[in-house]
Scaffold this motif. Sequence first.
Motif, mmCIF file in Angstrom:
data_model
loop_
_atom_site.group_PDB
_atom_site.id
_atom_site.type_symbol
_atom_site.label_atom_id
_atom_site.label_comp_id
_atom_site.label_asym_id
_atom_site.label_seq_id
_atom_site.Cartn_x
_atom_site.Cartn_y
_atom_site.Cartn_z
ATOM 1 N N ILE A 1 0.768 -1.549 0.005
ATOM 2 C CA ILE A 1 0.190 -0.043 -0.273
ATOM 3 C C ILE A 1 0.541 1.067 0.267
ATOM 4 N N ILE A 2 0.259 2.239 -0.732
ATOM 5 C CA ILE A 2 2.096 3.897 -1.182
ATOM 6 C C ILE A 2 1.303 4.013 -0.355
ATOM 7 N N SER A 3 2.114 4.263 1.006
ATOM 8 C CA SER A 3 2.017 5.335 2.308
ATOM 9 C C SER A 3 2.524 6.910 2.206
ATOM 10 N N GLY A 4 3.001 6.984 0.763
ATOM 11 C CA GLY A 4 4.011 8.193 0.271
ATOM 12 C C GLY A 4 4.557 7.940 -0.780
ATOM 13 N N ILE A 5 4.557 9.853 -1.538
ATOM 14 C CA ILE A 5 5.544 9.881 -2.708
ATOM 15 C C ILE A 5 6.261 10.975 -3.026
ATOM 16 N N LEU A 6 7.532 10.676 -3.021
ATOM 17 C CA LEU A 6 8.562 11.558 -3.290
ATOM 18 C C LEU A 6 8.630 12.349 -4.069
ATOM 19 N N GLU A 7 9.127 13.990 -3.696
ATOM 20 C CA GLU A 7 9.396 14.810 -4.358
ATOM 21 C C GLU A 7 10.208 14.402 -5.084
ATOM 22 N N LYS A 8 10.506 15.049 -6.283
ATOM 23 C CA LYS A 8 11.186 15.549 -7.505
ATOM 24 C C LYS A 8 12.311 15.536 -7.111
ATOM 25 N N THR A 9 13.340 14.432 -7.345
ATOM 26 C CA THR A 9 14.596 14.775 -7.262
ATOM 27 C C THR A 9 15.953 15.113 -8.480
ATOM 28 N N GLY A 10 15.401 14.561 -9.726
ATOM 29 C CA GLY A 10 15.961 14.631 -11.209
ATOM 30 C C GLY A 10 17.419 13.072 -10.757
ATOM 31 N N THR A 11 17.452 12.068 -9.769
ATOM 32 C CA THR A 11 17.941 10.998 -9.545
ATOM 33 C C THR A 11 17.060 10.339 -9.808
ATOM 34 N N PRO A 12 18.146 8.959 -9.400
ATOM 35 C CA PRO A 12 18.060 7.407 -9.771
ATOM 36 C C PRO A 12 16.325 7.724 -8.786
ATOM 37 N N VAL A 13 16.235 8.390 -8.010
ATOM 38 C CA VAL A 13 15.471 7.984 -6.489
ATOM 39 C C VAL A 13 14.049 8.004 -6.867
ATOM 40 N N ASP A 14 13.726 9.095 -7.986
ATOM 41 C CA ASP A 14 12.594 9.216 -9.146
ATOM 42 C C ASP A 14 11.482 8.027 -9.485
ATOM 43 N N LYS A 15 12.992 7.180 -9.932
ATOM 44 C CA LYS A 15 12.591 6.384 -10.494
ATOM 45 C C LYS A 15 12.211 4.993 -9.880
ATOM 46 N N ALA A 16 12.490 4.516 -8.534
ATOM 47 C CA ALA A 16 11.943 3.727 -7.842
ATOM 48 C C ALA A 16 11.235 3.299 -6.797
ATOM 49 N N VAL A 17 11.015 2.013 -6.608
ATOM 50 C CA VAL A 17 9.711 1.950 -5.451
ATOM 51 C C VAL A 17 10.044 1.709 -4.581
ATOM 52 N N TYR A 18 10.271 1.638 -3.694
ATOM 53 C CA TYR A 18 10.825 1.546 -1.516
ATOM 54 C C TYR A 18 9.599 1.153 -0.929
ATOM 55 N N VAL A 19 10.281 -0.304 -0.252
ATOM 56 C CA VAL A 19 9.172 -1.119 0.207
ATOM 57 C C VAL A 19 9.885 -1.531 0.915
ATOM 58 N N THR A 20 9.361 -1.747 2.643
ATOM 59 C CA THR A 20 9.799 -2.540 3.935
ATOM 60 C C THR A 20 10.765 -3.301 3.604
ATOM 61 N N LEU A 21 12.291 -4.171 4.319
ATOM 62 C CA LEU A 21 12.455 -5.170 4.657
ATOM 63 C C LEU A 21 11.582 -6.045 4.803
ATOM 64 N N GLN A 22 10.233 -6.185 5.940
ATOM 65 C CA GLN A 22 9.918 -7.298 6.137
ATOM 66 C C GLN A 22 8.507 -7.758 5.417
ATOM 67 N N GLY A 23 8.264 -6.149 4.492
ATOM 68 C CA GLY A 23 6.992 -6.675 3.450
ATOM 69 C C GLY A 23 7.625 -7.709 2.564
ATOM 70 N N LEU A 24 9.451 -7.436 1.800
ATOM 71 C CA LEU A 24 9.677 -7.736 0.850
ATOM 72 C C LEU A 24 10.026 -9.168 1.378
ATOM 73 N N GLU A 25 10.652 -9.295 2.441
ATOM 74 C CA GLU A 25 10.929 -11.133 2.381
ATOM 75 C C GLU A 25 9.295 -11.819 2.824
ATOM 76 N N LYS A 26 8.172 -10.936 3.177
ATOM 77 C CA LYS A 26 6.791 -11.698 3.261
ATOM 78 C C LYS A 26 5.990 -11.814 2.799
ATOM 79 N N ALA A 27 6.471 -11.122 0.767
ATOM 80 C CA ALA A 27 6.326 -11.336 -0.270
ATOM 81 C C ALA A 27 6.994 -12.433 -0.808
ATOM 82 N N HIS A 28 8.208 -12.558 -0.672
ATOM 83 C CA HIS A 28 9.117 -13.624 -1.040
ATOM 84 C C HIS A 28 8.476 -15.608 -0.486
ATOM 85 N N SER A 29 8.253 -15.023 0.554
ATOM 86 C CA SER A 29 7.449 -16.236 1.441
ATOM 87 C C SER A 29 6.947 -17.290 0.584
ATOM 88 N N GLY A 30 6.025 -16.036 -0.434
ATOM 89 C CA GLY A 30 5.243 -16.999 -0.516
ATOM 90 C C GLY A 30 3.428 -17.095 -0.143
#
Length: 436
Positions: A182-211
């Motif tokens: 669930i999207i909790s926030g949207i970052l301001e434009k930086t003009g760097t690779p940060v603008d083209k990335a999705v940041y998730v929690t480590l816990q959520g990422l491992e949970k997604a990989h658990s199947g």
Amino acid sequence: MLSTIAIESLKRRKTTALLTLLSITISISLLLCVDIVRSQVKTSFTRTVSGVDLIVGAPSGQLNLLLSSVFNIGTPTKGINYKSVASLKSNKQVSWVIPLSLGDTHQGFRVIGTTNRFFEHFKYGDKQALALTEGRVFEQPLSTVVGADIADSLGYTVGDKIVVSHGLGSVSFNNHDDHPFIISGILEKTGTPVDKAVYVTLQGLEKAHSGPKSAHTSLLRKKTAFLSGHSTNEHEHEHEEPTQDNYDSEAFTPESVSVVMLGLKNRVTALQLQYQINQSKKEPLMAILPGMALAELWQIMGNVEALLLGLSGLIVICALIGLATMLLATMRERYQEIAVLRTIGAGPFTLLLLIQLEAMLLTIVSAALSIGLVAVLMSMFKPWLSSTYGLFLSSPLFSQSSAIIVLLILGCTYLVSLFPAIAAYRRGLHAGLNSN
């Protein structure tokens, strides 16, 4: 007196002179813009990440580690054990640690597992901190914060659900549909690779990989709850996810991460700590200094700036050739003027100096107009350049190279103006012989 005559002569041919002035002004402005952008791009490039002192990962080459962690290009060959991360956290020289887990995508954009420390400590440009246009940072395990470009291109807002995919391809057949973020926030434009990335929690990422949760697991949980004398609801309440009020993204410890970014208490110790990490015997690790790695990467890409500068120089030379052509073309119209000057005692060498002075006056005025025009344009477009292209303009805009460029243009003007000046000199000699 010679300057007055040159100015009056240009006034009599004001239409041609103004067009030539405009042509030279545009050419010099273009060359100065390229020079400024060239130097500022280099500075901005080396400050793509400015708040990180060391980047640590598995041994895979300095540029590979930099590209994967900062530019989201490629991925480390292997991860590093979280025990090594814990060891770095406990180091007395380390102020903060940002773990990054790479390897997933969302509709072709990189997905990066991290903690809230990333939004707190990661900086770019002139040590500018990340900011949110709306929403907040991670609030629960399945929270995600997306870059500005992703939100714009895919039309996301806070509260939308997204699904990440395993692997780095733009098309994946292994989507983690059972664990949407669930999207909790949207970052301001930086003009760097940060603008083209999705940041998730480590816990959520491992949970997604658990199947997906199987029915057998759910039944076993209920049976265990019944035998232990607890109701199913009570048992499930004991295992419910952390809420927004009690969620701490730092509390979860995965088995491994891809990369770790370090901030030091004293930057002077960076080289010492880098050596210690590279010599670690517990687990092979490699630490790099982001600034040095970015400078090395720029050397590989530096040929582009030389090409742009060369093309702009050719444009200026063409404009100066146009200046010489203009002076030569008007020479026939000036036969009477030259004859009058010869009559009142002006020698052929005086006529040569007059033509060169006219050319130099046009170029000097063009250079002054160009410097003012470029300064105004850069100040007007400064916010747009920083937000769209990550080009952070810093003072002074005009460096030593800008002064060298202006001097070279004046020198080229002198050389180019020799052709019409020599023609005037010969015409003066001819007029003198005819009068005799």
